[in-house]
Design a protein around this motif. Structure first.
Motif, PDB file in Angstrom:
ATOM      1  N   UNK A  38       1.028  -1.311  -0.098  1.00 53.54           N
ATOM      2  CA  UNK A  38       0.481  -0.155   0.109  1.00 53.54           C
ATOM      3  C   UNK A  38       1.116   1.305  -0.196  1.00 53.54           C
ATOM      4  N   UNK A  39       1.792   1.420   0.199  1.00 53.53           N
ATOM      5  CA  UNK A  39       3.288   2.368   0.548  1.00 53.53           C
ATOM      6  C   UNK A  39       3.104   2.407  -0.867  1.00 53.53           C
ATOM      7  N   UNK A 109      -8.178  -2.433  -5.632  1.00 52.51           N
ATOM      8  CA  UNK A 109      -8.198  -2.355  -4.312  1.00 52.51           C
ATOM      9  C   UNK A 109      -7.329  -1.362  -3.445  1.00 52.51           C
ATOM     10  N   UNK A 110      -6.076  -1.058  -4.445  1.00 55.03           N
ATOM     11  CA  UNK A 110      -5.150  -0.417  -3.074  1.00 55.03           C
ATOM     12  C   UNK A 110      -5.214   1.150  -3.310  1.00 55.03           C
ATOM     13  N   UNK A 111      -6.860   1.048  -4.023  1.00 51.50           N
ATOM     14  CA  UNK A 111      -7.123   2.940  -3.421  1.00 51.50           C
ATOM     15  C   UNK A 111      -8.463   3.193  -2.233  1.00 51.50           C
ATOM     16  N   UNK A 112      -8.181   1.959  -1.716  1.00 46.44           N
ATOM     17  CA  UNK A 112      -9.272   1.906  -0.947  1.00 46.44           C
ATOM     18  C   UNK A 112      -8.464   2.110   0.222  1.00 46.44           C
ATOM     19  N   UNK A 188      -7.420  -6.480   3.402  1.00 49.81           N
ATOM     20  CA  UNK A 188      -7.607  -5.384   2.543  1.00 49.81           C
ATOM     21  C   UNK A 188      -9.514  -5.680   2.294  1.00 49.81           C
ATOM     22  N   UNK A 189      -9.503  -4.758   1.313  1.00 54.31           N
ATOM     23  CA  UNK A 189     -10.746  -4.479   1.021  1.00 54.31           C
ATOM     24  C   UNK A 189     -10.438  -4.440  -0.074  1.00 54.31           C
TER      25      UNK A 189
END
Length: 742
Positions: A38-39, A109-112, A188-189
């Protein structure tokens, strides 16, 4: 200067046209080793706008679709599958990809942002999250306006955790999770993932070592064994229709209530012969089993463990998915329908619950994050030699929380009415089934497992405190004090305890030939020495009719007629003895064979009047037990019982009285455990006047000899057996007579 600082804090050195990452970070990302994807992935604030980085190993080209238009993404140099672009401002977007022939579009998924809140983190860290399943596991939700599934798992010593599934071709490089603070929880979503999707966790150990793929410890569903993945199951939305039962069930589950339990293994109660001999589903059990239990007069249904388990031969007692009703018989929603059908019929549902140990299957809890997380590291504390299973580390607050929350999960999410806790003795003692040197003493040098004791007390305190009307039951075979006493009185806090001593003694007695029973008379009477020390249930369970022990009818001595008569007399004794009742399926109609978990009960035996007779006896005993307060209201206190004749060893006769509360008519039971009729046997009676024969186990309708007996007798004779009045009665061979004062 502010823009320069912002750039330094971000792992991405950016410009509107290029992306540069340290080579080792690039390799970690594309090889699925980066512990904090996520970083890098998703949108990040940078000087002049937002940088979006996406990873798709099947794409040759990628772009971002927004309401403002489509923004092409640039491949990252030296990192196949990594793409980046610049956005002038934050905005929702979709990722578009193409391999040159096919195009696709999906959410990133990494925008949530995170789903779990600070309270969840705090309670998990503290080990007091009583609704842990609402934080961990796989939940179908809407997040930031998008439908999908939120995955969350506790793996504090892992370097990296990712979700695997059909949705990413089981590729561990994708869907790396976000670590949440110091709790050890990863989440994670994933958009557009819903009910029925199989998944596992890919976990990398603390030193970078890959671990076996793991099922979700808080998964609500599972694949059919031998497949081992968890399955997303949406628990929301069920509209229960059992309010009346839930509001009044405490009246059916307290120490004064008649509690008669039918113990069932769902895989073998009845099978469908013309459909590959498959077991009934949850819905078919709701249709067939529940009416049967009601017709037989049982008050409760107890199910052998339904938590998901890999090996059929364990009967469910080696569970891997504590939060998943086994898929063998249907979905969680269908299991709810079974519970609901029972409640509509006025029947309580108890589950066998196994917090004492778990199997070492690679996809399960064993060394879940590469360390002894749920279990003890030392096998002298953490390994069950009898069952080749692992023992929970009850002293670890997160583990204790995991199990406590699981108890509440079944009680709250499935409206289960109680839990029968398996193998409590193995939890209470560190030296259980161990030789000297094979166990570790507690901090005081003793054999008691202090952490397990506190865990059990905590579970009972929380369960009774948070879920009104429930009951908990301990399968406990030792003389550990206060098992069914309140925690604030120094007990373990269970509502009831199985009376294993009574079961062992009486089964030993009844297996002796009648001619020898006079030498073992104390095996019938000794149970009354301690009968009121706990709130007892008298159990004839599955363990007594398997593994070479023989069925109940096979245990009986004599010819076929005597076998049936002995069994009927034993059941009459059991149903009139202080204590609630439990009987395993098949025992109610005297199945000849030992129980086989892979086969249906032998229902065809009911075509034989002798088997039908035993079934009718159990039905009538249940109905009489419920009807007569003297047989149940004072099960747990000495005032509910008195001996009339307990010492007639040579005749193998017992007589005793049962009492209810003020105004309840007393009941007298007379048991003849020899095949010799006793004509004109004088019995002292606790009240003068008439006494009505309510049940005769020797009656023809039950398959007995139908020897004539007096249906009504009058207590007008001499003082006898310590009472001022008595009567003469005729005792049929191998029989129990039950009289009620009228």
């Amino acid at each position: 200067m502010a823009e320069q600082q912002q750039d330094q804090d971000n792992p991405i050195t950016q410009s509107p046209f290029e992306l540069r990452l340290p080579p080792d970070r690039v390799r970690a990302l594309i090889e699925g080793r980066d512990s904090d994807p996520f970083a890098v992935l998703g949108p990040h604030s940078v000087a002049g706008g937002w940088r979006v980085v996406a990873m798709d190993f099947g794409a040759r080209e990628m772009s971002i679709a927004t309401v403002e238009g489509v923004f092409p993404m640039q491949p990252v140099a030296g990192a196949d599958g990594l793409f980046a672009c610049f956005l002038p401002e934050p905005m929702p977007y979709l990722l578009r990809g193409t391999d040159g022939e096919t195009e696709w579009e999906h959410e990133d998924p990494y925008r949530f942002g995170p789903v779990l809140g600070q309270i969840d983190e705090y309670l998990i860290g503290e080990g007091t999250h009583h609704q842990l399943w609402k934080a961990l596991g796989a939940h179908v939700i809407s997040h930031q306006g998008v439908r999908g599934t939120h995955f969350s798992v506790w793996a504090p010593n892992a370097r990296r955790v990712a979700v695997l599934g059909d949705f990413n071709n089981w590729d561990a490089r994708r869907h790396g999770m976000r670590r949440r603070g110091t709790t050890g929880v990863w989440e994670i979503f994933i958009p557009n993932i819903g009910n029925g999707s199989p998944y596992k966790f890919s976990i990398t150990g603390a030193h970078g070592e890959p671990l076996p793929e793991k099922a979700d410890p808080v998964g609500f569903g599972a694949e059919h064994p031998p497949a081992t993945a968890s399955v997303v199951r949406n628990l929301a939305g069920h509209k229960w229709s059992d309010d009346q039962w839930m509001q009044t069930r405490s009246e059916a589950q307290n120490i004064k209530a008649p509690i008669s339990i039918y113990e069932v293994h769902l895989g073998s109660w009845r099978r469908v012969a013309d459909d590959d001999n498959r077991p009934l589903s949850y819905l078919e059990h709701a249709r067939d089993l529940i009416p049967y239990v009601k017709d037989m007069g049982f008050t409760h249904l107890e199910l052998l463990p339904v938590s998901e388990f890999p090996f059929d031969g364990s009967w469910g007692y080696q569970p891997v998915g504590l939060y998943a009703p086994t898929i063998r018989f249907g979905t969680p929603e269908e299991f709810r329908s079974l519970v609901e059908a029972a409640h509509e019929a006025g029947i309580g549902v108890l589950l066998d619950w196994v917090p004492g140990h778990f199997p070492s299957d690679a996809h399960g809890l064993a060394r879940f994050d590469g360390t002894a997380l749920y279990e003890h590291a030392d096998p002298r504390e953490g390994f069950h030699q009898d069952w080749n299973t692992l023992i929970y580390n009850y002293g670890r607050r997160e583990v204790s929380n995991y199990l406590t929350a699981n108890a509440l999960y079944w009680l709250q999410e499935y409206h289960v009415d109680g839990l029968r806790v398996d193998a409590v003795a193995s939890m209470l003692y560190r030296d259980y089934s161990r030789k000297d040197g094979e166990w570790v003493p507690n901090i005081h040098g003793g054999r008691e497992n202090l952490e397990a004791i506190e865990f059990l007390r905590g579970v009972n305190t929380v369960a009774y405190g948070e879920v009104p009307g429930i009951m908990t039951v301990a399968e406990e075979s030792t003389a550990f004090p206060g098992v069914s006493r309140p925690v604030d009185a120094g007990g373990l806090g269970f509502g009831f305890k199985w009376n294993m001593g009574w079961m062992n003694d009486t089964l030993s007695y009844i297996q002796h030939e009648p001619v020898h029973r006079s030498h073992h008379h104390n095996q019938l009477t000794f149970g009354l020495v301690y009968a009121f020390s706990e709130n007892f249930i008298l159990p004839i369970s599955h363990d007594e009719v398997v593994h070479g022990k023989g069925s109940m009818i096979e245990k009986m001595p004599g010819d076929v007629w005597q076998k049936f008569a002995n069994l009927r007399a034993y059941y009459g004794f059991m149903w009139t003895h202080p204590g609630k009742k439990l009987l395993f399926m098949g025992c109610e109609f005297a199945q000849w064979k030992e129980w086989n978990h892979d086969a249906s009960l032998d229902w065809h035996l009911l075509d034989d009047p002798r088997h039908k007779g035993v079934q009718s006896l159990i039905r009538d005993l249940n109905n009489l037990y419920r009807e007569l307060p003297a047989l149940h209201r004072r099960d747990n206190v000495p005032e509910g019982f008195s001996w009339i004749e307990g010492g007639a060893a040579q005749e193998s006769i017992l007589a005793y009285a049962r009492y209810g509360e003020d105004g309840d008519a007393p009941v007298v039971a007379v048991c003849n455990f020899t095949p010799v009729p006793r004509h004109g046997w004088r019995v002292g009676l606790p009240r003068d006047g008439k006494w009505k024969l309510r049940l005769n186990s020797d009656a023809g309708v039950y398959g007995g000899s139908n020897m004539p007996t007096t249906p009504v007798t009058t207590a007008d004779g001499d003082a006898w057996h310590g009472y001022d009045q008595s009567a003469l009665i005729d005792l049929p061979p191998l029989s129990v007579l039950i009289y009620e004062a009228v």
